[in-house]
Motif scaffolding. Structure first.
Motif, PDB file in Angstrom:
ATOM      1  N   ILE A   1       0.837  -1.206   0.000  1.00 28.79           N
ATOM      2  CA  ILE A   1       0.000   0.000   0.000  1.00 28.79           C
ATOM      3  C   ILE A   1       0.869   1.252   0.000  1.00 28.79           C
ATOM      4  CG2 ILE A   1      -1.796   1.243   1.240  1.00 28.79           C
ATOM      5  CD1 ILE A   1      -2.726  -1.394   2.343  1.00 28.79           C
ATOM      6  N   ALA A   2       1.980   1.221   0.758  1.00 27.10           N
ATOM      7  CA  ALA A   2       2.857   2.398   0.811  1.00 27.10           C
ATOM      8  C   ALA A   2       3.428   2.700  -0.566  1.00 27.10           C
ATOM      9  CB  ALA A   2       3.988   2.155   1.814  1.00 27.10           C
TER      10      ALA A   2
ATOM     11  N   PHE B   1       2.047   1.986  -3.363  1.00 19.71           N
ATOM     12  CA  PHE B   1       0.937   2.528  -4.153  1.00 19.71           C
ATOM     13  C   PHE B   1       0.734   4.012  -3.851  1.00 19.71           C
ATOM     14  CE2 PHE B   1      -3.688   3.367  -4.104  1.00 19.71           C
ATOM     15  CZ  PHE B   1      -3.860   3.442  -5.468  1.00 19.71           C
ATOM     16  N   VAL B   2       0.757   4.375  -2.554  1.00 19.96           N
ATOM     17  CA  VAL B   2       0.550   5.782  -2.164  1.00 19.96           C
ATOM     18  C   VAL B   2       1.662   6.658  -2.741  1.00 19.96           C
ATOM     19  CG1 VAL B   2       0.545   7.339  -0.195  1.00 19.96           C
ATOM     20  CG2 VAL B   2      -0.761   5.246  -0.092  1.00 19.96           C
ATOM     21  N   LEU B   3       2.906   6.182  -2.639  1.00 20.45           N
ATOM     22  CA  LEU B   3       4.033   6.985  -3.129  1.00 20.45           C
ATOM     23  C   LEU B   3       4.011   7.089  -4.652  1.00 20.45           C
ATOM     24  CD1 LEU B   3       6.816   5.698  -0.742  1.00 20.45           C
ATOM     25  CD2 LEU B   3       5.789   7.949  -0.788  1.00 20.45           C
TER      26      LEU B   3
END
Lengths: 78, 200
Positions: A63-64, A66-68
């Motif tokens: 998820i991290a 994806f966010v970045l």
């Protein structure tokens, strides 16, 4: 246990240097290099049998990333 | 736990933390700083993982959750501050992203329901995230929120069953597991809508 622990520590040290002082200072390079210390941490967790922490770390890292990536595709490459 | 290896590990972790914070100090670009914050988080987790007991796991899990929510908040603040509301590039057209989502999501959600609980919710949620990222989305957020609310109420009800009627523990476990599955999967599927769509 020792082999995994030592390998994890080595990957961690290499990864920290790779992320902190990258050869070309681009966002994508740094984002990909972040996987190296993350893999070191995974090996350390594996050597201490921390299963739930390991699995959750994998999910959270996905998820991290994806966010970045989302910030990166709006920011543009610099 | 207190062997020469543990001491060596602590030394490596502390050296890494010093290097990471030195790099953050030297860095002037904000997005590079966000990336380096991620590195600092990994190193902090190494420090906790070296404790090597159940305590380490109990400390790492909330650390991960707080870390990801902090990263989301910081990246959102960064986007607003820089005024970046639209992607700069047209979306990639990858063939796998058109054909794979349906079957992969089906497998992940089915496996998540078998697992149930927090882990099952995470697995099913990853399936939903993948589907929404690949296929786009036009769901109503109010429905997801409502399902999440009912799931929370079910979870609390299961705890009451544990306390009031402990002989029905299996029913309570199943209720709590199913509710947690629904809640975590619903919340995680919201992440899949972050790329923007008809709702944004």
């Amino acid at each position: 246990m020792n082999a995994e622990f030592l390998l994890g520590m080595a990957l961690l040290a290499i990864g920290v240097v790779a992320v902190a002082f990258p050869r070309d200072r681009r966002y994508l390079t740094r984002l990909i290099s972040l996987e190296i210390p993350a893999f070191g941490l995974l090996l350390i967790m594996l050597s201490y049998d921390e299963t739930i922490a390991l699995l959750t770390f994998i999910a959270v890292t996905a998820i991290a990333t994806f966010v970045l990536t989302r910030v990166l595709e709006r920011r543009g490459e610099a | 736990m207190t062997g020469p290896l543990y001491i060596a590990g602590l030394a490596v972790a502390f050296a890494g933390i010093l290097v990471a914070f030195y790099a953050i100090m030297r860095e002037s670009d904000d997005f590079h700083r966000i990336l380096l914050t991620d590195l600092a988080e990994i190193l902090a987790l190494v420090l906790i993982a070296l404790v090597a007991t159940d305590l380490a796991e109990a400390l790492i899990l909330p650390g991960l959750v707080v870390g990801i929510s902090e990263l989301m908040a910081v990246s959102e603040v960064y986007l607003v501050k820089e005024g970046l509301f639209r992607p700069q590039y047209p979306p990639l057209s990858i063939e796998v992203m058109d054909t794979a989502p349906a079957i992969l999501t089906l497998a992940l959600v089915a496996y998540g329901i078998v697992l149930s609980g927090f882990t099952g919710g995470a697995v099913a949620g990853v399936g939903a995230v993948f589907y929404m990222m690949c296929r786009g989305h036009d769901e109503r957020f109010a429905v997801i929120e409502a399902a999440s609310g009912y799931a929370w109420a079910l979870w609390i009800a299961a705890f009451f069953i544990f306390m009031v009627a402990p002989q029905y523990w299996l029913f309570a476990v199943m209720t709590a597991g199913g509710a947690l599955l629904l809640k975590v999967a619903g919340k995680m599927s919201l992440v899949g809508t972050m790329r923007g769509g008809s709702n944004e």
